[in-house]
Design an enzyme around this catalytic site. Structure first.
Site, PDB file in Angstrom:
ATOM      1  N   GLU A 126       0.727  -1.416   0.062  1.00 56.49           N
ATOM      2  CA  GLU A 126      -0.312   0.081   0.303  1.00 56.49           C
ATOM      3  C   GLU A 126       0.535   1.070  -0.600  1.00 56.49           C
ATOM      4  O   GLU A 126       1.970   0.957   1.133  1.00 56.49           O
ATOM      5  CB  GLU A 126      -0.945  -0.314   1.413  1.00 56.49           C
ATOM      6  N   GLY A 266       2.082   0.434  11.379  1.00 60.40           N
ATOM      7  CA  GLY A 266       2.090  -0.601  12.404  1.00 60.40           C
ATOM      8  C   GLY A 266       1.914  -1.907  12.100  1.00 60.40           C
ATOM      9  O   GLY A 266       2.066  -2.973  12.988  1.00 60.40           O
ATOM     10  N   ALA A 267       0.850  -1.694  11.275  1.00 58.84           N
ATOM     11  CA  ALA A 267       0.889  -3.365  10.412  1.00 58.84           C
ATOM     12  C   ALA A 267      -0.213  -3.080   9.549  1.00 58.84           C
ATOM     13  O   ALA A 267      -0.523  -1.838   8.775  1.00 58.84           O
ATOM     14  CB  ALA A 267      -0.407  -3.630  11.605  1.00 58.84           C
ATOM     15  N   MET A 268      -0.490  -4.099   8.265  1.00 56.29           N
ATOM     16  CA  MET A 268      -1.019  -4.115   7.321  1.00 56.29           C
ATOM     17  C   MET A 268      -1.675  -4.985   6.583  1.00 56.29           C
ATOM     18  O   MET A 268      -1.700  -5.807   7.086  1.00 56.29           O
ATOM     19  CB  MET A 268       0.255  -3.837   6.050  1.00 56.29           C
ATOM     20  N   GLU A 269      -3.545  -4.216   5.923  1.00 57.58           N
ATOM     21  CA  GLU A 269      -4.512  -5.410   6.195  1.00 57.58           C
ATOM     22  C   GLU A 269      -4.531  -7.334   5.336  1.00 57.58           C
ATOM     23  O   GLU A 269      -5.360  -6.486   4.550  1.00 57.58           O
ATOM     24  CB  GLU A 269      -5.570  -4.975   6.209  1.00 57.58           C
ATOM     25  N   ASN A 270      -2.969  -6.961   4.511  1.00 56.76           N
ATOM     26  CA  ASN A 270      -3.100  -7.495   3.468  1.00 56.76           C
ATOM     27  C   ASN A 270      -4.070  -9.237   3.934  1.00 56.76           C
ATOM     28  O   ASN A 270      -4.223  -9.710   4.986  1.00 56.76           O
ATOM     29  CB  ASN A 270      -1.783  -8.314   3.671  1.00 56.76           C
ATOM     30  N   GLU A 301      -6.127  -4.727  12.194  1.00 53.96           N
ATOM     31  CA  GLU A 301      -6.495  -5.128  11.088  1.00 53.96           C
ATOM     32  C   GLU A 301      -7.929  -6.184  10.667  1.00 53.96           C
ATOM     33  O   GLU A 301      -7.875  -6.615   9.535  1.00 53.96           O
ATOM     34  CB  GLU A 301      -5.064  -5.994  10.609  1.00 53.96           C
ATOM     35  N   GLU A 323      -9.643   3.552   6.310  1.00 53.33           N
ATOM     36  CA  GLU A 323      -8.652   3.612   8.149  1.00 53.33           C
ATOM     37  C   GLU A 323      -9.841   3.587   8.771  1.00 53.33           C
ATOM     38  O   GLU A 323      -9.638   3.282   9.980  1.00 53.33           O
ATOM     39  CB  GLU A 323      -7.681   4.230   7.430  1.00 53.33           C
TER      40      GLU A 323
END
Length: 848
Positions: A126, A266-270, A301, A323
């Protein structure tokens, strides 16, 4: 960046031509430490005879075959695009390329663990970086299925969106993993994580009866610190909560959570393969604020699996909704499904503080921003997108009702599953379930910028009985919109034990510049009046004069944590607006912070305390204010409950802001054991922070840093050492650290962050004056030569904000004046930095 840009018009035109069926991607990760082989077969439909392009960022394109015809790569590939001409109704494109591993946290990032020398890979796509790994139509509304076939060392773990298959030998030391195709998803949520990761496995049963495999991954050198049972527990709680609230089962086949190194976010929603920063693997003690934030992030996430992954925005102008929904939903789930019941207090202390700050910058913008191209996404991927959006979404839920909101969301998922949507699609469902007309609300809240301020107006008679009560609403000249607010007003009085407790609450709609509140007439004026009680609304609030006096004398006596957080925030905001002296804020915090129970409120307020002493107190009093803060923090630490979160935070903040020889003696004593606090363990990370404090004072240097690094030669240790070396309080050390990022480009993203923090960690801001000229001279070159993230990280990190003086203000304005055509995202960084300097000058001038 311009050569890699994509405009909304181009994306819309391409979506009108192309419909993508599938990708089949072969990746060979055994070709060396700098590049990998990428072979992509794309099957897609198109308007016969039309022309368009597909995206790829590669060091070399070896082969391009369209519908059986081999094309000359030199003729069709340029500036991240492969031209596709004279398309058929049904097309097959085959591209073979060599792509680069990144050390910037973008694309396919490669990290070598200094502990064991092993390589670890992870993807971060992203906004537009899947094209750094394979050939792709890089826009969210061209969904397709993705099949990944990955060749890698045979002892690695290889993870993607679908369940990991059994590998097949591909040579003496390598194997190939052939994943099943994904459901139809957007390219930016595809994923690849590979390396000798440690893995813990579990499972859960979804609401539709499917068994969902779970995995938790981290580097082997961190495996001893991974509390996977707790991660699985929060995951199960989140699954149960969201599946019930959304009335829709989890939409993917498995759920892996991977904690990866040198992560930018912080994180990524794959989809089915969420990546997290490995700072959430706690090798040393962390604050309860960080523990809670990890839970919120886990649930954020997970919420994206529905909102963002199952149903995805058509274009990036609705990124805010993606988001904001996840931020709101994760806070709700944290408060209602986990032990962190005060999550909304945390939301106020952290998210809303961020939102109000961002919304008062010159760069603020409507929540629904105009996103004409990818550069606009970068410019607007900020506190408005996340924090204000989440705050306004909370206001929307209060406006329509939680039950009706969730019913609308459920209908939205069911209607648009595996598709792409726009904001109107959600609002349509919410209007049906709530019966509220939302177009006016949308226009006022989502299409305008700026934050309103709410003040109480109170009249009382001689006996102290309220004869008139109103709420005044104002806006700034730049953003004059007056908005409707669903909010509560709380009355607080002292009980028999001396605590300030709520004795009356009224919930109402506030609209216009003045709203009368007749329900409060005839009631005795309370000790403290609190607008926006329970924090339903998004607005700055002010205390009336009598309530402010009570707050300044008795803030720590407010019993309810959320109410206390709202009062902390109101006084801080008034300080930032130069309505209250910064020196008074310093005194307020030191007098009332000791009993604070909420870790994030404590962390946020202590950060504001340090900021006030260094930036907002009048310049002639900053040295004494900094000394007062250091002494106060150490006294608070000594008086705190042994082993408590408060004790830990007071010591950590003391280590960041020492200013005297006496402070140095305490830091040195804590390090060598001659000074001890009951319950305080000097573990690895705290030891680094204490050493950095000594370096700040010139009481430790390269010898001590090198010794500490030898004892902790890990990724975290290397970052801490880089921070410490950049903290050394000499002009030579500051310039060397500056040059390590500006004159060279080999530092990975995590080191860049650490160096930037160290450079600006000063007691004597004049050390940074020699950097002002080279800083501004470097900006355009950095923006041109580095990736977006690395350029923005360096430029933001090295801005010499501690100077906060007329020299820096003038230099910043001069650069803006002489570079009107600089990239919008670059200009925004400088505009925001300049705004911080101007606010510091203004607030300091009011500190009388």
């Amino acid at each position: 960046m311009p050569a890699e840009n994509l405009t909304r018009a181009e994306a819309a035109e391409r979506a009108g031509i192309v419909s993508v069926e599938s990708y089949n991607v072969d990746l060979d990760l055994t070709t060396g430490p700098t590049t990998f082989s990428s072979h992509t077969v794309v099957t897609f439909g198109a308007t016969a005879g039309a022309s368009t392009f597909i995206d790829l960022i590669a060091s070399e394109v070896g082969k391009v075959v369209l519908n059986g015809e081999e094309l000359d790569p030199a003729a069709v590939y340029a500036e991240s695009r492969i031209a596709l001409n004279n398309l058929a109704e049904n097309n097959v494109l085959e591209v073979t390329a060599t792509c680069n591993y990144m050390n910037t946290g973008e694309g396919l990032h490669r990290f070598v663990d200094p502990v064991d020398g092993e390589a670890y890979l992870y993807s971060q796509f992203e906004v537009p970086d899947s094209r750094r790994m394979f050939t792709v139509f890089e826009q969210p509304d061209l969904k397709a299925t993705f099949q990944f076939n990955v060749t890698a060392p045979k002892y690695w773990e290889v993870v993607s969106n679908q369940p990991t298959p059994e590998p097949v030998a591909a040579g003496e030391d390598s194997a190939t993993w052939t994943f099943e195709p994904t459901p139809r998803i957007s390219s930016y949520i595809t994923a690849l994580v590979a390396g000798p990761y440690d893995v813990k496995r579990s499972e859960l049963t979804s609401s539709d009866g499917r068994v969902i495999p779970l995995g938790v991954f981290c580097r082997k050198s961190l495996a001893e610190y991974m509390d996977e049972d707790y991660i699985f527990e929060k995951t199960r709680q989140g699954f149960e909560f969201f599946e019930a609230q959304f009335d829709y089962p989890y939409p993917f086949d498995k759920y892996d959570q991977l904690f990866v190194p040198e992560y930018n976010a912080g994180a990524m929603e794959n989809a089915g393969a969420v990546t997290f920063t490995e700072t959430y693997v706690f090798r040393s003690k962390v604050t309860d604020a960080i523990k809670e934030r990890r839970v919120v992030t886990i649930l954020h996430e997970l919420a994206h699996m529905w909102f963002g992954d199952l149903v995805t925005m058509k274009w990036w102008n609705d990124l805010w909704l993606n988001e904001s929904f996840a931020e709101w939903a994760s806070t709700l789930a944290t408060a209602e499904a986990t032990e962190w019941e005060e999550a909304w207090t945390t939301f106020n202390a952290m998210e809303k503080t961020w939102a109000y700050r961002q919304d008062q910058l010159p760069s603020t913008h409507p929540i629904v921003a105009t996103i004409n191209d990818l550069e606009d996404v970068y410019v607007n991927f900020d506190g408005i997108t996340y924090a204000k959006g989440g705050s306004v979404l909370k206001q929307l839920v209060a406006w329509v009702g939680l039950e009706q909101f969730m019913k609308g969301v459920s209908a939205y998922f069911k209607k648009h599953a595996h598709g792409n949507t726009e904001l109107a699609d959600l609002m349509t469902e919410l209007e049906i379930t709530s019966g509220r007309e939302l177009s006016s609300w949308t226009k006022l809240w989502l299409e305008t910028a700026g934050v309103n301020t709410l003040r109480p107006t109170i009249e009382v008679d001689a006996d102290g009985v309220i004869t008139a009560f109103g709420v005044e609403q104002s806006a700034t000249e730049e953003y004059p919109t007056i908005r409707p607010h669903r909010m509560a007003i709380g009355f607080y009085n002292f009980d028999d034990e001396g605590a300030l407790v709520r004795t009356k609450r009224v919930e109402l709609d506030v609209d216009g510049v003045h709203t009368d509140v007749p329900e409060l007439v005839g009631i005795a004026r309370p000790a403290l009046v609190l607008l926006n009680d329970d924090d339903l609304a998004y607005a700055k609030i002010r205390l009336d004069e009598e309530s402010l006096d009570v707050a300044q004398s008795s803030l720590s006596d407010i019993k309810d944590p959320l109410a206390r957080s709202l009062v902390w925030a109101a006084i801080w905001d008034a300080t930032r607006d130069a309505e209250l002296p910064a020196s008074d804020y310093v005194a307020l915090v030191l007098n009332h912070i000791a009993p604070e129970t909420e870790s994030t409120t404590l962390r946020t307020t202590l950060g504001q305390l340090v900021q006030s002493a260094h930036y907002y107190v009048a310049p002639e009093r900053r040295e004494s204010a900094t000394q007062l803060v250091g002494e106060g923090l150490w006294q608070l630490a000594q008086n705190a409950e042994p082993a408590s979160d408060a004790q830990f935070q007071f010591v950590k903040f003391f280590a960041t802001t020492p200013s005297t020889d006496e402070h140095a003696e305490v830091l040195a004593g804590l390090l060598d054991g001659s000074v001890a606090l009951e319950g305080l363990v000097i573990d690895t990370d705290l030891r680094w922070e204490l050493l950095q404090g000594l370096v700040l004072l010139g009481k430790a240097g390269e010898t001590e840093i090198a010794a500490a690094l030898e004892a902790d030669n890990t990724a975290s240790g290397q970052q801490a050492a880089a921070n410490a070396r950049a903290t050394v309080p000499t002009a030579e050390a500051k310039r060397a650290a500056f040059d390590s990022l500006v004159a060279r480009d080999d530092a990975p993203n995590a080191i860049v962050r650490a160096v930037g923090v160290g450079v600006n960690h000063v007691n004597d801001a004049s050390l940074l004056s020699p950097l002002v000229e080279p800083y501004f001279e470097s900006l355009n070159r950095l923006w041109k030569e580095r990736s977006y993230h690395m350029a923005s990280q360096i430029i933001t990190g090295l801005y010499p904000s501690p100077l906060a003086n007329e020299e820096l203000r003038a230099a910043s304005q001069q650069w803006l004046d002489t570079n009107p055509d600089a990239a919008p995202a670059l200009r925004r960084v400088i505009v925001e930095c300049l705004a911080g300097v101007e606010r510091a000058i203004k607030v300091a001038a009011a500190d009388i």
